[in-house]
Design a protein around this motif. Structure first.
Motif, PDB file in Angstrom:
ATOM      1  N   PRO A   5      46.723  45.757  36.587  1.00  0.00           N
ATOM      2  CA  PRO A   5      46.441  47.148  36.214  1.00  0.00           C
ATOM      3  C   PRO A   5      45.738  47.879  37.345  1.00  0.00           C
ATOM      4  CG  PRO A   5      44.931  45.646  35.091  1.00  0.00           C
ATOM      5  CD  PRO A   5      45.958  44.792  35.755  1.00  0.00           C
ATOM      6  N   SER A   6      45.974  49.152  37.428  1.00  0.00           N
ATOM      7  CA  SER A   6      45.314  49.952  38.455  1.00  0.00           C
ATOM      8  C   SER A   6      43.835  50.121  38.118  1.00  0.00           C
ATOM      9  CB  SER A   6      45.989  51.321  38.566  1.00  0.00           C
ATOM     10  OG  SER A   6      45.930  51.999  37.321  1.00  0.00           O
ATOM     11  N   LYS A   7      43.085  50.402  39.130  1.00  0.00           N
ATOM     12  CA  LYS A   7      41.645  50.573  38.938  1.00  0.00           C
ATOM     13  C   LYS A   7      41.370  51.762  38.021  1.00  0.00           C
ATOM     14  CE  LYS A   7      39.329  52.184  42.406  1.00  0.00           C
ATOM     15  NZ  LYS A   7      38.686  52.230  43.744  1.00  0.00           N
ATOM     16  N   PRO A   8      40.607  51.561  36.953  1.00  0.00           N
ATOM     17  CA  PRO A   8      40.294  52.697  36.070  1.00  0.00           C
ATOM     18  C   PRO A   8      39.508  53.766  36.831  1.00  0.00           C
ATOM     19  CG  PRO A   8      39.726  50.600  35.033  1.00  0.00           C
ATOM     20  CD  PRO A   8      40.018  50.303  36.468  1.00  0.00           C
ATOM     21  N   GLU A  44      37.276  49.138  27.957  1.00  0.00           N
ATOM     22  CA  GLU A  44      38.332  48.142  27.786  1.00  0.00           C
ATOM     23  C   GLU A  44      39.274  48.135  28.987  1.00  0.00           C
ATOM     24  OE1 GLU A  44      39.862  49.346  24.005  1.00  0.00           O
ATOM     25  OE2 GLU A  44      38.546  47.969  22.884  1.00  0.00           O
ATOM     26  N   ALA A  45      39.508  49.293  29.575  1.00  0.00           N
ATOM     27  CA  ALA A  45      40.333  49.354  30.782  1.00  0.00           C
ATOM     28  C   ALA A  45      39.639  48.633  31.938  1.00  0.00           C
ATOM     29  CB  ALA A  45      40.618  50.809  31.148  1.00  0.00           C
ATOM     30  N   GLN A  46      38.332  48.806  32.045  1.00  0.00           N
ATOM     31  CA  GLN A  46      37.575  48.080  33.072  1.00  0.00           C
ATOM     32  C   GLN A  46      37.650  46.576  32.812  1.00  0.00           C
ATOM     33  OE1 GLN A  46      36.266  48.918  35.847  1.00  0.00           O
ATOM     34  NE2 GLN A  46      35.775  51.104  35.815  1.00  0.00           N
ATOM     35  N   ASN A  47      37.568  46.176  31.557  1.00  0.00           N
ATOM     36  CA  ASN A  47      37.680  44.752  31.233  1.00  0.00           C
ATOM     37  C   ASN A  47      39.038  44.198  31.664  1.00  0.00           C
ATOM     38  OD1 ASN A  47      35.116  44.508  30.186  1.00  0.00           O
ATOM     39  ND2 ASN A  47      35.749  44.568  28.038  1.00  0.00           N
ATOM     40  N   ALA A  48      40.083  44.960  31.407  1.00  0.00           N
ATOM     41  CA  ALA A  48      41.425  44.519  31.799  1.00  0.00           C
ATOM     42  C   ALA A  48      41.548  44.430  33.318  1.00  0.00           C
ATOM     43  CB  ALA A  48      42.471  45.479  31.227  1.00  0.00           C
ATOM     44  N   TYR A  49      40.982  45.402  34.007  1.00  0.00           N
ATOM     45  CA  TYR A  49      41.004  45.410  35.477  1.00  0.00           C
ATOM     46  C   TYR A  49      40.256  44.204  36.026  1.00  0.00           C
ATOM     47  CZ  TYR A  49      40.171  47.223  40.218  1.00  0.00           C
ATOM     48  OH  TYR A  49      40.114  47.386  41.582  1.00  0.00           O
ATOM     49  N   THR A  50      39.101  43.918  35.442  1.00  0.00           N
ATOM     50  CA  THR A  50      38.307  42.767  35.878  1.00  0.00           C
ATOM     51  C   THR A  50      39.042  41.463  35.580  1.00  0.00           C
ATOM     52  OG1 THR A  50      36.228  43.962  35.576  1.00  0.00           O
ATOM     53  CG2 THR A  50      36.122  41.550  35.526  1.00  0.00           C
ATOM     54  N   ALA A  51      39.654  41.385  34.405  1.00  0.00           N
ATOM     55  CA  ALA A  51      40.400  40.176  34.042  1.00  0.00           C
ATOM     56  C   ALA A  51      41.522  39.910  35.043  1.00  0.00           C
ATOM     57  CB  ALA A  51      40.957  40.313  32.631  1.00  0.00           C
ATOM     58  N   ALA A  52      42.205  40.963  35.450  1.00  0.00           N
ATOM     59  CA  ALA A  52      43.301  40.793  36.405  1.00  0.00           C
ATOM     60  C   ALA A  52      42.794  40.312  37.756  1.00  0.00           C
ATOM     61  CB  ALA A  52      44.062  42.111  36.552  1.00  0.00           C
ATOM     62  N   HIS A  53      41.650  40.836  38.182  1.00  0.00           N
ATOM     63  CA  HIS A  53      41.108  40.469  39.491  1.00  0.00           C
ATOM     64  C   HIS A  53      40.448  39.100  39.497  1.00  0.00           C
ATOM     65  CE1 HIS A  53      41.575  43.739  42.427  1.00  0.00           C
ATOM     66  NE2 HIS A  53      41.744  44.509  41.360  1.00  0.00           N
ATOM     67  N   THR A  54      40.180  38.550  38.344  1.00  0.00           N
ATOM     68  CA  THR A  54      39.558  37.225  38.282  1.00  0.00           C
ATOM     69  C   THR A  54      40.490  36.193  37.653  1.00  0.00           C
ATOM     70  OG1 THR A  54      38.491  37.801  36.169  1.00  0.00           O
ATOM     71  CG2 THR A  54      37.214  38.160  38.182  1.00  0.00           C
ATOM     72  N   ASP A  55      41.725  36.591  37.416  1.00  0.00           N
ATOM     73  CA  ASP A  55      42.665  35.689  36.743  1.00  0.00           C
ATOM     74  C   ASP A  55      42.908  34.421  37.552  1.00  0.00           C
ATOM     75  OD1 ASP A  55      44.732  35.172  34.626  1.00  0.00           O
ATOM     76  OD2 ASP A  55      46.047  35.220  36.384  1.00  0.00           O
ATOM     77  N   GLN A  56      42.866  34.531  38.883  1.00  0.00           N
ATOM     78  CA  GLN A  56      43.119  33.363  39.721  1.00  0.00           C
ATOM     79  C   GLN A  56      42.028  32.308  39.593  1.00  0.00           C
ATOM     80  OE1 GLN A  56      41.892  36.147  40.779  1.00  0.00           O
ATOM     81  NE2 GLN A  56      40.315  35.800  42.328  1.00  0.00           N
ATOM     82  N   LEU A  57      40.918  32.653  38.945  1.00  0.00           N
ATOM     83  CA  LEU A  57      39.814  31.717  38.750  1.00  0.00           C
ATOM     84  C   LEU A  57      39.881  31.022  37.400  1.00  0.00           C
ATOM     85  CD1 LEU A  57      36.897  33.931  40.155  1.00  0.00           C
ATOM     86  CD2 LEU A  57      38.071  32.046  41.323  1.00  0.00           C
ATOM     87  N   ALA A  58      40.927  31.278  36.627  1.00  0.00           N
ATOM     88  CA  ALA A  58      40.997  30.750  35.262  1.00  0.00           C
ATOM     89  C   ALA A  58      40.929  29.228  35.235  1.00  0.00           C
ATOM     90  CB  ALA A  58      42.274  31.240  34.575  1.00  0.00           C
ATOM     91  N   ASP A  59      41.697  28.570  36.122  1.00  0.00           N
ATOM     92  CA  ASP A  59      41.678  27.105  36.133  1.00  0.00           C
ATOM     93  C   ASP A  59      40.303  26.582  36.530  1.00  0.00           C
ATOM     94  OD1 ASP A  59      44.309  27.077  35.365  1.00  0.00           O
ATOM     95  OD2 ASP A  59      45.108  26.709  37.379  1.00  0.00           O
TER      96      ASP A  59
END
Length: 712
Positions: A5-8, A44-59
């Protein structure tokens, strides 16, 4: 591949603020209205943006969560403590988020040996008082406030918060029948204190600014027609309620950041009048404790009065007869090297808790060996081998205990509780925090270094790392600090921290001014019009670590929360080039706006900490010069992760929301500026131990990424 998602981008709605002839336009003040659907959508948009930027850390988060879980004995129980005719303890059970409060009977009056800890096995006569897992069912958030048993052991008063706003609902349970009374009291401050006759409970309520201001007396079984016994109208003061360890006196404590007063009432006269034991004097703080020495009743006062022209900044201890509390004499004098924090009274002992050399200390006077009132020389300090450690009284609620429980920990030693035979000095280990796996304290090193501030002041740093990690090669490093309210960040063990240390991260606490590690003057020189010392001390601590070769700016991350989040915001503006990441939890970053508004929670009482910018132009100018939100500008900010909670009543969610919006607008670097908001939590974040471990894993994964520990 999922679309990022684009930056809110927060819309701008100019709001004008005028104080002391200074006009400020705030484009993001509209984010304060959490009832506005657009505000929630933005968060919630900020949460989605943050989730996308930290998704690579899920494992990695999953891995760290597993590491924490694997080191914790999930089915466990606390060390039982004796109170009256029962041993009290809490259990945890594998797979359950919350504790279960339990008790079992004492075998005899002279039974002071706690029952053997038996995780997963019931003790003889064990009964469950309260299962928080049941109370939490159906709620996204749960917090237990009061959980207090009456003196006779027949009643439980407990309160719960299922929102996160720290307004609790108080309940009463008959422990003989298991019956819950119809008496239910909403919107209390969280605590509860029983009278000796177990017929009355005292509790507090808060005003519109969430300030505990009123004490009420509730008669058990009498409905909700309660009696107001105390009210503090001055908005600078918080009201607290307690009971002396002797259980002889009920105590109402009233305190601002710099002034206090205590009111007492005999516990066997619950419908009587509370009486002040010493007058309220602006700038003087004191605490009172009840002691019995050679059969005579005394009040002990820990105070910071001025005497003979000397302000007792680090406090002294006075003693006075209960019947004439104004007839005080000095028991332990003032010292510029030792900060007295409290004195605790037992039937046979007095215990002094103090700070010296930036460490907590404990000293004990054995009343059995002293004729009359002890002197300062009768207090014998406890000694420990480690360079860095934390020590203090453990759970000792019984006035007549024959031995004392002492709590001890360090960066490398799991928490311990031992029983101290004061006469012989013998220490018997009662419980050590279980760390599963192959943990060995000998694999780690802790040490103290001293940074030098820009004004020449020496700043203590506490450092822990795995063996073999030394200065010379830039190491992944996390620098943590708080630096407000005279709070001390003492060395202590952390299971979750092992996931950092074992990946080569050096963990450092900077004991900066504004905290209390080096005495009251350390605090006084980091508040109000000297607050900037807190921020520059942290920056100088970071430079010390870099100059010593511990780390470099590519491997250094800063962390702080709440008032420590203010520190993070200030540091981001002062020295963004020193850090590769800044983690700010529930950050107090819109400090000037908040402290200007007396209608907000906590603002008026905070004026003694920060100054009063509403009525003082100099304070306004000083706060404006450092308040993080006010000073965001076009700078190459490092990666920043801000964490907050929608229902926080201490630091409102809007502070981080506005700060991140302005940072995202102004940063000249490509480093991600992220905001993560818990939508059903308060100041302490999510509830439930597994959820908290998940949140810790989230933070640690981000820290490991930003320190370079994943790549080096």
């Amino acid at each position: 591949m999922a679309t990022v998602p684009s930056k809110p981008v927060a819309k701008k709605v100019p709001a004008e603020r005028i104080h002391h002839g200074d006009t400020v336009i705030d484009d993001y003040e509209w984010l304060r209205d959490k009832d506005d659907a657009e505000v929630i959508a933005y968060l919630e948009a900020q949460n989605a943006y943050t989730a996308a930027h930290t998704d690579q850390l899920a494992d990695l988060r999953t891995q760290i969560f597993g590491e924490i879980k694997s080191r914790v004995q999930e089915t466990d129980m606390s060390l039982p403590y004796r109170l009256g005719k029962y041993w009290y303890f809490v259990r945890t059970e594998e797979g359950k988020q919350y504790t279960v409060s339990c008790r079992c009977p004492v075998a005899s009056d002279d039974d002071w040996t706690p029952p053997q800890i038996s995780p997963g096995e019931a003790l003889p006569g064990e009964e469950v008082l309260l299962d928080s897992n049941i109370e939490a069912q159906g709620h996204d958030f749960f917090s237990l406030g009061a959980a207090t048993v009456s003196t006779d052991g027949d009643w439980l008063a407990y309160s719960i918060d299922v929102v996160g706003n720290e307004r609790y609902t108080l309940h009463f349970k008959n422990l003989t029948t298991g019956e819950l009374l119809d008496d239910v009291i909403a919107d209390t401050a969280g605590g509860a204190v029983w009278s000796r006759d177990a017929k009355h409970v005292f509790y507090q309520t808060v005003d519109d600014s969430w300030r505990p201001d009123t004490v009420w007396r509730h008669a058990i079984g009498a409905g909700t027609d309660d009696v107001q016994v105390f009210h503090e109208p001055d908005e600078r003061y918080w009201v607290g309620m307690g009971l002396t360890r002797s259980r002889e006196y009920l105590v109402i404590g009233v305190g601002s950041k710099i002034t206090s007063e205590a009111f007492v009432l005999a516990a066997d006269d619950p419908t009587g009048e509370f009486v002040s034991v010493a007058p309220r004097i602006e700038g003087v703080e004191y605490d009172v404790e009840h002691a019995v020495i050679d059969g005579d009743d005394y009040f002990l006062f820990v105070h910071n009065e001025e005497r003979d022209g000397v302000k007792y900044l680090n406090s002294a201890v006075d003693i006075a007869p209960v019947g004439d509390p104004g007839r005080r004499r000095e028991l332990i004098g003032h010292s510029t090297q030792r900060r007295i924090e409290s004195v605790d009274a037992f039937a046979d002992y007095l215990v002094l808790s103090y700070r010296e050399n930036a460490l907590p200390q404990t000293a004990i006077a054995d009343l059995r060996t002293i004729a009359g009132v002890p002197t300062a020389d009768d207090f014998v300090p406890l000694a420990f081998d480690q360079e860095l450690y934390s020590v203090g009284l453990g759970g000792n609620p019984e006035f007549t205990t024959p031995t004392l429980r002492i709590g001890y920990t360090s960066f490398i030693e799991p928490s311990e509780v031992f029983s101290l035979d004061v006469a012989t000095g013998e220490r018997t280990l009662l419980k050590r925090q279980v760390v599963l796996g192959d943990y060995n304290p000998g694999d780690y090193t802790q040490s103290r270094e001293w940074a030098t501030a820009v004004d020449g002041t020496r700043i203590p740093l506490s450092i822990v790392r795995r063996n073999g990690i030394e200065p010379g090669t830039p190491n992944p490093t996390l620098l943590y600090a708080y630096g407000s309210y005279e709070a001390s960040m003492d060395p202590g063990f952390s299971v979750s921290r092992l996931s950092m240390l074992d990946r080569g991260v050096v963990f450092v606490i900077a004991h900066i001014r504004g905290g209390g590690e080096l005495g009251r003057h350390w605090y006084e020189n980091g508040k109000t019009l000297t607050k900037k010392n807190t921020f520059t001390d942290f920056v100088d601590s970071a430079r010390h670590l870099i100059d010593r070769g511990w780390t470099d700016p590519k491997h250094l991350v800063a962390e702080g929360g709440s008032a420590g989040g203010l520190l993070m915001g200030a540091v981001a503006n002062l020295a963004p080039e020193l850090f590769n990441g800044i983690l700010a939890a529930v950050p107090f970053v819109d400090a000037l706006n908040s402290i200007l508004d007396p209608s907000l929670p906590l603002t008026v009482i905070e004026w003694d900490e920060w100054g009063d910018p509403l009525h003082n132009a100099d304070v306004y100018a000083y706060m404006k010069s450092y308040s993080p939100y006010e000073n965001v500008g076009p700078k190459p900010y490092p990666a920043i992760l801000a964490l907050n909670s929608l229902n926080d009543t201490r630091v409102l969610y809007v502070e981080a929301a506005k700060w991140i919006a302005r940072l995202q607008e102004n940063t000249t670097a490509d480093n991600p500026i992220l905001l993560k908001t818990e939508m059903s939590a308060g100041h302490g974040g999510v509830s439930g131990r597994y959820k908290q471990w998940e949140e810790t894993a989230y933070e640690l994964a981000w820290i490991l990424q930003q320190t370079g520990a994943l790549h080096d």
